[in-house]
Design an enzyme around this catalytic site. Structure first.
Site, PDB file in Angstrom:
ATOM      1  N   GLY A 180       0.826  -1.207   0.000  1.00 28.89           N
ATOM      2  CA  GLY A 180       0.000   0.000   0.000  1.00 28.89           C
ATOM      3  C   GLY A 180       0.861   1.257   0.000  1.00 28.89           C
ATOM      4  O   GLY A 180       1.937   1.307  -0.604  1.00 28.89           O
ATOM      5  N   SER A 181       0.405   2.273   0.714  1.00 32.07           N
ATOM      6  CA  SER A 181       1.003   3.602   0.586  1.00 32.07           C
ATOM      7  C   SER A 181       2.392   3.750   1.184  1.00 32.07           C
ATOM      8  O   SER A 181       3.061   4.759   0.923  1.00 32.07           O
ATOM      9  CB  SER A 181       0.080   4.650   1.215  1.00 32.07           C
ATOM     10  OG  SER A 181      -1.075   4.836   0.423  1.00 32.07           O
ATOM     11  N   ILE A 182       2.886   2.791   1.980  1.00 32.52           N
ATOM     12  CA  ILE A 182       4.276   2.931   2.421  1.00 32.52           C
ATOM     13  C   ILE A 182       5.215   2.863   1.220  1.00 32.52           C
ATOM     14  O   ILE A 182       6.334   3.386   1.272  1.00 32.52           O
ATOM     15  CB  ILE A 182       4.670   1.881   3.476  1.00 32.52           C
ATOM     16  CG1 ILE A 182       4.632   0.461   2.897  1.00 32.52           C
ATOM     17  CG2 ILE A 182       3.816   2.001   4.732  1.00 32.52           C
ATOM     18  CD1 ILE A 182       5.301  -0.579   3.779  1.00 32.52           C
TER      19      ILE A 182
END
Length: 482
Positions: free
Chosen positions: A215-217
């Site tokens: 995801g956004s990491i």
């Protein structure tokens, strides 16, 4: 009659030749493979006659061999067995060997110092070498407790950015290695059945072996690619709530369908702070697949490490078109990482762009307490320049303070919420580092921690990561346990 005897004799001769060839093939070319196979019970009968070395961390004995009333050595795991099991592993007569017990088996059983031909097994008693780990017992206990007490399935990794020393590698669900190593066959079999029937797969080291969408990491890597290729924190990007993937009619949206800071245009700094998907899709598709792949490789996606533990490589996936690039830029589609790789990613930013190889064994010590081998920091790559690392640090610090405020710390972080199936709760992530302590951490909680489809990394994983950061010792502090 003579013809029948002749045929039988020739057949017997042929079978004898085949048998001799097979025995030669096994004994000469594959002896080591079969003799050392984890399921070869003869190894463990021999192991019972060896005073196997200890495994310890911060003064805490994690694995030891004690002699029974029959003169055989039995393996036991006296301290924090559930916390350390996925790392230390087990040694069992019935179920083989796992974890560091397997990865450093030759050291622990003294074989690295044994003499004689490899084709002849000696019955001479020997004493094994011991392992001292880089893991800090207090940090390891805190990481495991944070997962287990909440009933979360997932993993936590904490390490030193400057050296790569792993301070914690926790995985839940876990198991009791004493139950697997139990010399009582019936008890060991019952424990094994219970452990292997658990759908959470306790025997898997979820921190190093489980590959999940980040995801956004992953936007840390996407941002690094942009900053290395002409973008700055002030570069303007779209702030719209949705964007059409190139060459398709597919709309990709921001979390909750929101605009990025009011709509229109947003700087890269604003997009990172607010984790705006549309801005990162735009930047990545403008960059193309080359810079994205280069950045992912530099940060260790696709890499495996010589830890003495099994560890998965993760993957960026195929970037066959710009639509694939756009989806991958936000850590979705085919992108996968382990918690270990996520911690290395954060640590690389903290270490001015230098990616260090992680290590869980500090040194190998002989029975006379003499150091035989010792950990030395090893740089795997220079992923980004110090200037880009400094810019990323400020962006991650802005992300942390947007969510949590200052709170007297100097943390830099990024959260992630990764979709992995229609109608399933997302995997939630948090990566961060504390430059004042020289500690980086990655946390992943699978399936939203039971909080449903609305679960987020900031809600579920961040509190765990922040607790681990506050618990971990500063660089140079003595390790220890309770």
């Amino acid at each position: 009659m003579n013809s029948s005897i002749r045929i039988g004799a020739i057949g017997s001769l042929v079978l004898t030749v085949i048998l001799l060839i097979n025995l030669s093939w096994v004994q000469v070319f594959h002896e080591d493979e079969y003799a050392r196979h984890p399921r070869n019970s003869r190894n463990y009968i021999e192991a019972k006659q060896i005073e196997r070395g200890q495994i310890s961390a911060g003064g805490q004995v994690l694995a030891q061999s004690l002699v029974d009333d029959q003169g055989f050595y039995q393996r036991s795991y006296p301290n924090m067995p559930f916390s350390f099991a996925p790392v230390v592993g087990y040694l069992s007569d019935r179920y083989g060997v796992a974890g560091l017990e397997a990865g450093f088996n030759a050291d622990l059983n003294g074989e690295t110092r044994a003499t004689g031909s490899r084709f002849l097994r000696t019955t001479e008693k020997r004493v094994g070498d011991s392992l001292e780990l880089t893991l800090d017992p207090q940090t390891q206990a805190a990481a495991y407790e944070q997962l287990e007490s909440r009933g979360y399935e997932g993993a936590v990794v904490a390490l030193r950015p400057s050296t790569g020393e792993v301070l914690a590698m926790a995985s839940n669900p876990s198991y009791d290695p004493n139950a697997v190593a139990n010399p009582d066959g019936a008890a060991a079999e019952a424990a094994w059945e219970s452990i292997t029937s658990n759908p959470g797969n306790p025997l898997l080291n979820h921190a190093s072996q489980e590959q999940l969408p980040p995801g956004s990491i992953f936007k840390i890597i996407t941002t690094a690619a942009g900053l290395q290729n002409g973008y700055t924190p002030d570069s303007p990007l779209t702030a719209d709530s949705s964007i059409t993937l190139p060459g398709t009619e597919v709309q990709l949206t921001n979390y909750g369908g929101q605009t990025c800071g009011g709509g229109g245009s947003a700087s890269l700094r604003q997009a990172f702070t607010l984790s705006c998907n549309t801005a990162f899709v735009q930047m990545a598709t403008e960059l193309g697949d080359g810079p994205m792949r280069d950045a992912a490789t530099a940060f260790g996606v696709g890499a495996q490490y010589d830890l003495g533990l099994p560890n998965a490589a993760g993957s960026l996936g195929e970037l066959e078109d710009l639509a694939a690039v756009g989806m991958s830029a936000i850590g979705q589609r085919d992108v996968t990482m382990t918690a270990l790789q996520a911690a290395v990613m954060a640590a690389t930013v903290a270490n001015e762009g230098r990616r260090m190889e992680p290590q869980v064994v500090s040194r190998v010590v002989g029975p006379n307490m003499k150091t035989l081998r010792e950990f030395r920091p090893r740089q795997a790559a220079e992923a980004i320049t110090p200037d880009v690392a400094e810019q990323l640090t400020e962006l991650m610090r802005s992300s942390e303070r947007n969510t949590y405020g200052y709170n007297g710390n100097n943390y830099a972080s990024k959260t992630g919420t990764a979709e992995h199936g229609e109608g399933l709760a997302p995997h939630t992530w948090y990566v961060a580092f504390d430059p004042d302590k020289d500690v980086a951490v990655a946390v992943v909680v699978k399936n939203g921690g039971g909080l449903g489809e609305g679960a987020t990394g900031g809600q579920v994983s961040a509190p765990i990561g922040r607790t681990v950061l506050s618990t971990a010792p500063r660089a140079g502090e003595e390790q220890g346990g309770n």
